[in-house]
Design a protein around this motif. Sequence first.
Motif, PDB file in Angstrom:
ATOM      1  N   ILE A 131       0.853  -1.171   0.027  1.00  0.00           N
ATOM      2  CA  ILE A 131       0.004   0.038  -0.079  1.00  0.00           C
ATOM      3  C   ILE A 131       0.692   1.054  -0.106  1.00  0.00           C
ATOM      4  N   PHE A 132       1.851   1.374   0.779  1.00  0.00           N
ATOM      5  CA  PHE A 132       2.827   2.296   0.932  1.00  0.00           C
ATOM      6  C   PHE A 132       3.365   2.529  -0.382  1.00  0.00           C
ATOM      7  N   ARG A 133       3.970   1.720  -1.103  1.00  0.00           N
ATOM      8  CA  ARG A 133       4.732   1.884  -2.295  1.00  0.00           C
ATOM      9  C   ARG A 133       4.039   2.839  -3.236  1.00  0.00           C
ATOM     10  N   PHE A 134       2.594   2.611  -3.166  1.00  0.00           N
ATOM     11  CA  PHE A 134       1.714   3.448  -4.224  1.00  0.00           C
ATOM     12  C   PHE A 134       1.525   4.851  -3.678  1.00  0.00           C
ATOM     13  N   GLY A 135       1.924   5.197  -2.574  1.00  0.00           N
ATOM     14  CA  GLY A 135       1.706   6.434  -1.947  1.00  0.00           C
ATOM     15  C   GLY A 135       0.481   6.790  -1.158  1.00  0.00           C
ATOM     16  N   TYR A 136      -0.186   5.639  -0.834  1.00  0.00           N
ATOM     17  CA  TYR A 136      -1.453   5.925  -0.068  1.00  0.00           C
ATOM     18  C   TYR A 136      -1.151   5.733   1.386  1.00  0.00           C
ATOM     19  N   SER A 137      -1.825   6.726   1.833  1.00  0.00           N
ATOM     20  CA  SER A 137      -1.561   6.887   3.546  1.00  0.00           C
ATOM     21  C   SER A 137      -2.862   6.566   4.332  1.00  0.00           C
ATOM     22  N   TYR A 138      -2.880   5.530   5.071  1.00  0.00           N
ATOM     23  CA  TYR A 138      -4.352   4.884   5.459  1.00  0.00           C
ATOM     24  C   TYR A 138      -4.004   5.261   7.217  1.00  0.00           C
ATOM     25  N   ALA A 139      -5.430   5.265   7.567  1.00  0.00           N
ATOM     26  CA  ALA A 139      -5.789   5.256   9.169  1.00  0.00           C
ATOM     27  C   ALA A 139      -5.973   3.758   9.457  1.00  0.00           C
ATOM     28  N   SER A 140      -6.508   3.128   8.442  1.00  0.00           N
ATOM     29  CA  SER A 140      -6.437   1.634   9.095  1.00  0.00           C
ATOM     30  C   SER A 140      -6.723   0.763   7.630  1.00  0.00           C
ATOM     31  N   ALA A 141      -6.278  -0.482   7.629  1.00  0.00           N
ATOM     32  CA  ALA A 141      -6.597  -1.056   6.251  1.00  0.00           C
ATOM     33  C   ALA A 141      -6.304  -2.489   6.669  1.00  0.00           C
ATOM     34  N   ALA A 142      -6.634  -3.377   5.664  1.00  0.00           N
ATOM     35  CA  ALA A 142      -6.984  -4.902   5.745  1.00  0.00           C
ATOM     36  C   ALA A 142      -6.824  -5.347   4.326  1.00  0.00           C
ATOM     37  N   GLU A 143      -6.205  -6.580   4.307  1.00  0.00           N
ATOM     38  CA  GLU A 143      -6.099  -7.214   3.012  1.00  0.00           C
ATOM     39  C   GLU A 143      -6.694  -8.787   3.127  1.00  0.00           C
ATOM     40  N   ASN A 144      -7.417  -9.030   2.004  1.00  0.00           N
ATOM     41  CA  ASN A 144      -7.932 -10.367   1.988  1.00  0.00           C
ATOM     42  C   ASN A 144      -7.317 -11.037   0.471  1.00  0.00           C
ATOM     43  N   VAL A 145      -6.745 -12.213   0.616  1.00  0.00           N
ATOM     44  CA  VAL A 145      -6.478 -13.020  -0.907  1.00  0.00           C
ATOM     45  C   VAL A 145      -7.324 -14.138  -0.868  1.00  0.00           C
ATOM     46  N   ALA A 146      -7.366 -14.435  -2.076  1.00  0.00           N
ATOM     47  CA  ALA A 146      -8.082 -15.872  -2.342  1.00  0.00           C
ATOM     48  C   ALA A 146      -7.387 -16.566  -3.736  1.00  0.00           C
ATOM     49  N   ALA A 147      -7.574 -17.654  -4.049  1.00  0.00           N
ATOM     50  CA  ALA A 147      -7.056 -18.405  -5.133  1.00  0.00           C
ATOM     51  C   ALA A 147      -8.297 -19.637  -5.511  1.00  0.00           C
ATOM     52  N   GLY A 148      -8.237 -19.633  -6.750  1.00  0.00           N
ATOM     53  CA  GLY A 148      -8.994 -20.705  -7.219  1.00  0.00           C
ATOM     54  C   GLY A 148     -10.439 -20.527  -7.488  1.00  0.00           C
ATOM     55  N   TYR A 149     -11.088 -19.394  -7.188  1.00  0.00           N
ATOM     56  CA  TYR A 149     -12.330 -19.013  -7.494  1.00  0.00           C
ATOM     57  C   TYR A 149     -12.531 -18.390  -8.817  1.00  0.00           C
ATOM     58  N   ALA A 150     -13.323 -18.967  -9.685  1.00  0.00           N
ATOM     59  CA  ALA A 150     -13.416 -18.447 -11.058  1.00  0.00           C
ATOM     60  C   ALA A 150     -14.271 -17.159 -11.133  1.00  0.00           C
ATOM     61  N   THR A 151     -15.016 -17.030 -10.373  1.00  0.00           N
ATOM     62  CA  THR A 151     -15.918 -15.531 -10.605  1.00  0.00           C
ATOM     63  C   THR A 151     -16.011 -14.737  -9.314  1.00  0.00           C
ATOM     64  N   PRO A 152     -16.456 -13.425  -9.624  1.00  0.00           N
ATOM     65  CA  PRO A 152     -16.520 -12.446  -8.354  1.00  0.00           C
ATOM     66  C   PRO A 152     -17.531 -13.200  -7.470  1.00  0.00           C
ATOM     67  N   ALA A 153     -18.474 -13.696  -7.893  1.00  0.00           N
ATOM     68  CA  ALA A 153     -19.455 -13.993  -6.955  1.00  0.00           C
ATOM     69  C   ALA A 153     -19.156 -15.286  -6.126  1.00  0.00           C
ATOM     70  N   ASP A 154     -18.136 -16.071  -6.790  1.00  0.00           N
ATOM     71  CA  ASP A 154     -17.603 -17.295  -6.112  1.00  0.00           C
ATOM     72  C   ASP A 154     -16.669 -16.597  -5.044  1.00  0.00           C
ATOM     73  N   VAL A 155     -15.793 -15.795  -5.195  1.00  0.00           N
ATOM     74  CA  VAL A 155     -14.509 -15.273  -4.581  1.00  0.00           C
ATOM     75  C   VAL A 155     -15.449 -14.325  -3.164  1.00  0.00           C
ATOM     76  N   VAL A 156     -16.354 -13.830  -3.553  1.00  0.00           N
ATOM     77  CA  VAL A 156     -17.149 -13.080  -2.453  1.00  0.00           C
ATOM     78  C   VAL A 156     -17.830 -14.124  -1.344  1.00  0.00           C
ATOM     79  N   LYS A 157     -18.190 -15.072  -2.064  1.00  0.00           N
ATOM     80  CA  LYS A 157     -19.108 -16.114  -1.244  1.00  0.00           C
ATOM     81  C   LYS A 157     -17.959 -16.865  -0.327  1.00  0.00           C
ATOM     82  N   GLY A 158     -16.761 -17.165  -0.888  1.00  0.00           N
ATOM     83  CA  GLY A 158     -15.844 -17.604  -0.050  1.00  0.00           C
ATOM     84  C   GLY A 158     -15.023 -16.858   0.908  1.00  0.00           C
TER      85      GLY A 158
END
Length: 200
Positions: A131-158
Amino acid sequence: MKKQFFLFFALVIFFLQACGAGTSSDPVEVEGGVLIQPIAESSEVAIPLAGSAGASAEVPALCETANDASAVAFAEEVIRLTNVERKKVGAVAVTAQAQLTQAAQTHSIDMACNQFFSHTGSDGSTPFQRIFRFGYSYASAAENVAAGYATPADVVKGWMASTGHKTNMLNKNFTEIGIGYVFTSQGYFHYWTMVLAKPK
């Protein structure tokens, strides 16, 4: 003989899936996601691995096996679906933010092209550093990662089915979001990154 071979083959496949060895098309998430702690102005922070503080990095080029043709459309749909879930709990809608999108897409490219699955980049970078590399300053932040889900609906459901990821997605503190998506012809095939934040 054929029956014994089939049974042996089935046991080998079960063992590999249970241990998470090698690659698979089965969807996965890094358990719990990552809630990035706020950094105080006076705190000493690690210098990003590329560029200086506040400097604008560049999203890396795709490798030969990767394709991001669906990235924009998929990101829009993930954001829409995320906001549907946020509305249910009274959280404000998150809006797409360019720097967060770049950080997310960079990590998805890294995972897809270097064939790994983690919150830690192949260069040792943390979600905070990306996040910092792209010059974004945050008060709070989070990251989620996933793999294997073929569609947006599937990854959000996961993500919604996982307590830590769901908590990040529905956090009422966050107002901005970036989504990264890359398809590659190997490994888990589909690599996703979601970065949520509240700017300073």
